[in-house]
Design a protein around this motif. Structure first.
Motif, PDB file in Angstrom:
ATOM      1  N   ARG A   1      27.364 -51.216  -0.053  1.00 22.80           N
ATOM      2  CA  ARG A   1      28.629 -51.367  -0.467  1.00 22.80           C
ATOM      3  C   ARG A   1      29.389 -52.223   1.372  1.00 22.80           C
ATOM      4  O   ARG A   1      28.972 -52.187   1.740  1.00 22.80           O
ATOM      5  CB  ARG A   1      29.681 -50.342  -0.829  1.00 22.80           C
ATOM      6  CG  ARG A   1      29.258 -49.518  -1.707  1.00 22.80           C
ATOM      7  CD  ARG A   1      30.547 -49.413  -2.458  1.00 22.80           C
ATOM      8  NE  ARG A   1      29.997 -48.472  -3.544  1.00 22.80           N
ATOM      9  CZ  ARG A   1      30.205 -48.985  -4.926  1.00 22.80           C
ATOM     10  NH1 ARG A   1      30.835 -50.087  -5.182  1.00 22.80           N
ATOM     11  NH2 ARG A   1      30.214 -48.453  -6.478  1.00 22.80           N
TER      12      ARG A   1
ATOM     13  N   GLY B   1      34.829 -51.853   0.150  1.00 23.71           N
ATOM     14  CA  GLY B   1      33.911 -50.925  -0.867  1.00 23.71           C
ATOM     15  C   GLY B   1      33.388 -51.591  -2.249  1.00 23.71           C
ATOM     16  O   GLY B   1      33.164 -51.361  -2.479  1.00 23.71           O
ATOM     17  N   ARG B   2      33.472 -53.508  -2.034  1.00 21.22           N
ATOM     18  CA  ARG B   2      33.134 -53.651  -3.138  1.00 21.22           C
ATOM     19  C   ARG B   2      31.811 -53.654  -2.712  1.00 21.22           C
ATOM     20  O   ARG B   2      30.859 -53.421  -1.960  1.00 21.22           O
ATOM     21  CB  ARG B   2      33.029 -55.406  -2.769  1.00 21.22           C
ATOM     22  CG  ARG B   2      34.486 -56.216  -2.959  1.00 21.22           C
ATOM     23  CD  ARG B   2      35.200 -56.767  -2.948  1.00 21.22           C
ATOM     24  NE  ARG B   2      35.281 -57.281  -1.425  1.00 21.22           N
ATOM     25  CZ  ARG B   2      33.905 -58.061  -1.024  1.00 21.22           C
ATOM     26  NH1 ARG B   2      33.464 -59.262  -2.052  1.00 21.22           N
ATOM     27  NH2 ARG B   2      33.650 -59.251   0.017  1.00 21.22           N
ATOM     28  N   GLU B   3      30.207 -53.947  -4.152  1.00 20.51           N
ATOM     29  CA  GLU B   3      29.637 -53.824  -4.416  1.00 20.51           C
ATOM     30  C   GLU B   3      28.422 -54.956  -3.744  1.00 20.51           C
ATOM     31  O   GLU B   3      29.114 -56.006  -4.378  1.00 20.51           O
ATOM     32  CB  GLU B   3      29.030 -53.508  -5.880  1.00 20.51           C
ATOM     33  CG  GLU B   3      27.894 -52.599  -6.179  1.00 20.51           C
ATOM     34  CD  GLU B   3      27.278 -52.747  -6.916  1.00 20.51           C
ATOM     35  OE1 GLU B   3      25.525 -52.146  -7.449  1.00 20.51           O
ATOM     36  OE2 GLU B   3      27.779 -52.039  -8.067  1.00 20.51           O
TER      37      GLU B   3
END
Length: 154
Positions: free
Chosen positions: A130, A134-136
């Protein structure tokens, strides 16, 4: 592991890492160490590896600070091998290989070992990289800045 070109001076972190732990026995020793294996004979029984190969890989992992050799915790004359903080940092690598293997090397429903949370006994699912927000992290959203190609990643 003699006779192969060393990648220790390569500017790529993947190349340097594979040079050290890319051998199947080295990674399987580390995997077993995460599972609590500590003694030479236990590694040998678990892996079915020849003594000379196991001796060589354990020596390398100790020299490189991935494992430490210490007197046995039960007071016997044996030595034990324990993961160092550097070795514990390989946990994500082992888990990533496990996840990849589960997805691509087993038929649907085929039995295999499972990583579980010790406290709950429940299967650990979906480990993902991440970004700080918080983005993958996906391959198509990343790039590697090669040495000499401008600003270095921090």
């Amino acid at each position: 592991m003699a006779g192969r070109k060393s990648l220790r001076e390569e500017p790529c972190p993947v190349a340097r890492s594979v040079d050290l732990v890319g051998d199947r026995w080295a990674l399987l020793i580390v995997r077993d160490a995460f599972d609590g294996v500590r003694r030479f004979g236990d590694f040998q029984r678990s892996l079915g590896v020849a003594r000379n190969i196991l001796t060589d890989r354990l020596r390398l992992l100790v020299e490189e600070g991935i494992l430490a050799s210490q007197p046995a915790s039960d007071g016997s004359a044996y030595q034990e091998y324990v993961l160092t903080p550097k070795g514990e940092d390989l946990f994500g690598v082992v888990v990533a290989l496990r996840r990849w293997g589960e997805r691509h090397l087993f038929a649907r429903g085929e039995p295999h070992s499972v990583l579980v949370d010790r406290a709950t006994g429940r299967k650990v699912e979906g480990v993902a990289l991440r970004t700080p927000d918080g983005r993958e992290v996906k391959p198509e959203r990343t790039a590697v800045r090669k040495v000499g190609s401008g600003r270095q990643a921090s």
